[in-house]
Motif scaffolding. Structure first.
Motif: not given
Length: 190
Positions: A9-37
């Motif tokens: 599961x890729x969570x595409x969001x602003x970095x302020x969501x990071x503390x809310x994400x579960x510690x689960x190896x299936x969950x990845x984070x991508x910063x929405x403002x760096x996805x696409x130039x």
């Protein structure tokens, strides 16, 4: 994770969501403002404001652009997008027995979506139903092909697909809902 056919599961969001994400190896984070130039919420706000002197719908357009832009970095054959304000309460199939991708369809018709679709790709509404269903499976290659066709549309200002989309929307419709990633991709596939 229980009701969708996911490896990760890729969570595409602003970095302020990071503390809310579960510690689960299936969950990845991508910063929405760096996805696409060049594609940032600030850039979308600026372009909309430049056209209509308000940016009140920028976040709504931005989240749609992110769903499409993910194809540019996706290494899988397909990816599923899921709107964060909904929860899958039961398993949802995204392929039939023959391996064909399945779209969820509903009853909705919003003419501005198809005005924009016509300006972008020269397409009209393809089926009586709607592809707007809060989730969709996207064939990565087909999304990239569609984005390439949008970027090749010399009749529209802008260079990147998201800029072309914002210029394809009539100024009088830009402050409202005038583009749908789901209607655009579903119509393109058909």
């Amino acid at each position: 994770l229980q009701n969708l056919p996911l490896r990760r599961l890729v969570v595409l969001s602003a970095p302020d969501i990071l503390p809310l994400l579960p510690a689960d190896g299936r969950v990845a984070f991508m910063d929405e403002n760096t996805l696409c130039p060049g594609l940032t919420l600030a850039a979308v706000k600026e372009l909309i404001y430049r056209r209509i002197y308000t940016d009140k719908r920028a976040g709504w357009y931005f989240q749609q652009f992110l769903k499409l832009a993910y194809a540019r970095v996706c290494t899988d054959e397909a990816y599923i997008t899921w709107d964060a304000d909904t929860i899958p309460l039961r398993p949802i199939p995204y392929q039939n027995g023959a391996g064909q991708y399945l779209f969820t369809i509903k009853d909705e018709y919003h003419p501005p979506y198809f005005d924009t679709l016509g300006a972008l790709l020269g397409l009209q509404k393809q089926i009586p139903e709607s592809f707007i269903a809060e989730n969709m499976i996207f064939d990565t290659a087909l999304v990239n092909e569609m984005l390439g066709e949008i970027e090749a549309n010399g009749a529209l200002e802008g260079g990147a697909f998201w800029e072309k989309i914002l210029y394809a929307v009539a100024p009088g419709q830009l402050a409202g809902s005038a583009f749908s990633e789901f209607e655009t991709f579903g119509s393109y596939v058909l």
